[in-house]
Design a protein around this motif. Structure first.
Motif, PDB file in Angstrom:
ATOM      1  N   VAL A 173       0.860  -1.183   0.000  1.00  0.00           N
ATOM      2  CA  VAL A 173       0.000   0.000   0.000  1.00  0.00           C
ATOM      3  C   VAL A 173       0.895   1.231   0.000  1.00  0.00           C
ATOM      4  O   VAL A 173       1.801   1.344   0.835  1.00  0.00           O
ATOM      5  N   GLY A 180      -4.878   4.693   3.558  1.00  0.00           N
ATOM      6  CA  GLY A 180      -3.804   3.722   3.412  1.00  0.00           C
ATOM      7  C   GLY A 180      -3.655   2.821   4.617  1.00  0.00           C
ATOM      8  O   GLY A 180      -3.505   1.595   4.484  1.00  0.00           O
ATOM      9  N   THR A 183      -6.641   0.498   4.926  1.00  0.00           N
ATOM     10  CA  THR A 183      -6.627  -0.510   3.868  1.00  0.00           C
ATOM     11  C   THR A 183      -5.640  -1.633   4.164  1.00  0.00           C
ATOM     12  O   THR A 183      -5.987  -2.812   4.089  1.00  0.00           O
ATOM     13  N   ILE A 184      -4.410  -1.291   4.533  1.00  0.00           N
ATOM     14  CA  ILE A 184      -3.422  -2.343   4.743  1.00  0.00           C
ATOM     15  C   ILE A 184      -3.749  -3.184   5.980  1.00  0.00           C
ATOM     16  O   ILE A 184      -3.487  -4.392   6.001  1.00  0.00           O
ATOM     17  N   LEU A 210       3.901  -0.980   3.826  1.00  0.00           N
ATOM     18  CA  LEU A 210       3.302   0.346   3.724  1.00  0.00           C
ATOM     19  C   LEU A 210       4.408   1.340   3.374  1.00  0.00           C
ATOM     20  O   LEU A 210       5.423   1.420   4.067  1.00  0.00           O
ATOM     21  N   ILE A 274      -1.422  -1.227  -4.135  1.00  0.00           N
ATOM     22  CA  ILE A 274      -2.611  -0.425  -3.843  1.00  0.00           C
ATOM     23  C   ILE A 274      -2.191   1.028  -3.624  1.00  0.00           C
ATOM     24  O   ILE A 274      -1.332   1.313  -2.778  1.00  0.00           O
ATOM     25  N   CYS A 276      -2.973   4.634  -2.338  1.00  0.00           N
ATOM     26  CA  CYS A 276      -3.833   5.422  -1.455  1.00  0.00           C
ATOM     27  C   CYS A 276      -3.136   6.720  -1.072  1.00  0.00           C
ATOM     28  O   CYS A 276      -3.202   7.167   0.075  1.00  0.00           O
TER      29      CYS A 276
END
Length: 455
Positions: A173, A180, A183-184, A210, A274, A276
């Motif tokens: 992410v 973020g 999400t992670i 991350l 991903i 973010c």
């Protein structure tokens, strides 16, 4: 003659975008305007609004996708709905050009316009990002991400090549803001559960990373809370790379750089990337004759009327939400405008509807928008979270409950509130749903194979 053509001569309030602001404004005004012989027209490419704060939970298998979207057709029965995009606005002549999802573009006249087109994912020209990455700004992205994570775990369990297996089980992410982090953590929770069901994969094989370009994460919380969040993530086996940026993602090989001296900061392969790293105002606002500030947002007054170059109100023009630069008299962004979040959008929408009605029909008084941010709440998977409510700091289970309580109340319409609540109630007795759905990109695959001539 089409329905739209037949309604051209009616006084029209054109609502550009059907997100938080668009939905609430239309819902508050539709019956009142109809009673005056006018009409509220909502233009949006989607037939629904999406409650964005719940996207991480959808991606993590905690909430069913359809439960966080609100149908325009069901809740805006007294409005005129057009599935399409407003591509340009000439407010001097009060005309907008509409590009419908199906059919040819047409021009629409209006009396008042509400700019509520929201925001879009902010990206940078990083090689490979467009091809390899996925955002988390739409319900479709959240659903696809949920399937992607589950599919990669299942596929990895049958891989014998160590490099290929490691790549499949690496989840990255980019962006250390609320979206973020949530999400992670949701993805990590779901992935851990999915792996526990598969005896061909060990928990130590999954890698979660991350990447954040700044020196700290989550600017919405205090410094000590941000430090705690990093410690919490690392305690769960999530790698947190601060002061680090993604430089290249070509073919899924992620090359990182140190933001301090721009030196290489390593590289690795990942099938799941991903993005973010923030949002920006919908770029369609640049196709209008309104004043646009440096962040790309429409300049407004505190009463939510769009202002001209002299600071005077533009007659019949309003804006709110992420697409607008609304002055925050309580202290918001460094430039003195409101933070683009759901907390402001919902409140601005309700006031905008009252002010517009007062200005157009002389009922009520026009008031200024004033709302002091109550704080921030974030969920990190089941029973985990962080929150700052005024001066009160929370973490763990209490913060998680505050997160669910606030967003459960903020979710539009009672019908959707109960659907989300139902998902949460089920989760008290069963685990999150990590099941993948196959062939979502090609749902006709099974039929096509059956219809092929048999040899």
């Amino acid at each position: 003659m089409s329905i739209i053509e037949s309604s051209q001569k009616r006084p029209r309030i054109l609502v550009v975008g059907g997100g938080y602001v668009g939905l609430y404004v239309a819902k508050k005004l539709q019956k009142k305007v109809k009673a005056h012989g006018g009409i509220v027209t909502v233009v949006d490419p989607n037939p629904y609004m999406t409650y964005l704060p719940f996207l991480p939970e959808v991606a993590g298998g905690g909430i069913e996708p359809r439960h966080i979207v609100v149908s325009h057709r069901q809740h805006l029965k007294d409005s005129e709905l057009i599935n399409g995009r407003v591509t340009s606005i000439d407010h001097a002549s009060k005309k907008a050009v509409i590009d419908p999802v199906n059919g040819e573009s047409f021009e629409l006249e209006y009396t008042d316009v509400v700019m509520s087109a929201g925001s879009v994912t902010r990206t940078f020209p990083i090689p490979g990002l467009a091809e390899e990455g996925i955002g988390l700004k739409t319900i479709e992205e959240a659903t696809a991400l949920r399937n992607q994570v589950s599919e990669r775990i299942e596929s990895a369990s049958n891989m014998t090549d160590p490099a290929e297996r490691k790549r499949a089980l690496t989840f990255v992410v980019v962006g250390g803001g609320f979206a973020g982090i949530e999400t992670i953590t949701e993805i990590e929770d779901m992935a851990r559960y999915a792996i526990s069901l598969n005896d061909r994969i060990g928990q130590d094989e999954a890698r979660f990373v991350l990447i954040e370009a700044m020196g700290r994460i989550m600017p919405e919380v205090t410094e000590d809370q941000a430090v705690w969040v990093v410690e919490h993530l690392r305690s769960r086996g999530i790698e947190v790379l601060l002061n680090t940026s993604l430089a290249d993602a070509t073919d899924g090989t992620l090359k990182l750089i140190n933001m301090g001296d721009k030196s290489p900061a390593g590289e690795f392969d990942a099938d799941t990337l991903i993005w973010c790293a923030g949002v920006m105002a919908n770029p369609m606002v640049r196709s209008t004759d309104f004043e646009i500030e440096q962040r790309g947002r429409i300049e407004t007054r505190t009463d939510l009327r769009i202002k001209d170059a002299n600071g005077d109100p533009v007659e019949g023009a309003w804006a709110a939400g992420d697409v607008s630069a609304v002055p925050d008299v309580t202290g918001g962004l460094p430039d003195g405008t409101c933070v683009p979040n759901a907390q402001h959008a919902v409140r601005q929408a309700k006031l905008l509807a009252k002010n517009l009605y007062a200005a157009r029909y002389g009922v009520g008084t026009i008031k200024e928008y004033k709302h002091k941010n109550l704080g921030a709440v974030a969920g990190f998977g089941r029973n985990k979270g962080v929150a700052r409510i005024k001066s009160i700091k929370l973490r763990g289970w209490l913060a998680w409950m505050a997160h669910r309580g606030y967003h459960g109340m903020a979710m539009p319409t009672f019908e959707r509130k109960f659907r989300v609540l139902g998902d949460w109630m089920v989760a008290l007795f069963f685990n999150r749903d990590s099941l993948q759905l196959n062939n979502m990109q090609n749902p006709r695959k099974a039929f096509e194979e059956s219809a092929k001539p048999k040899k």
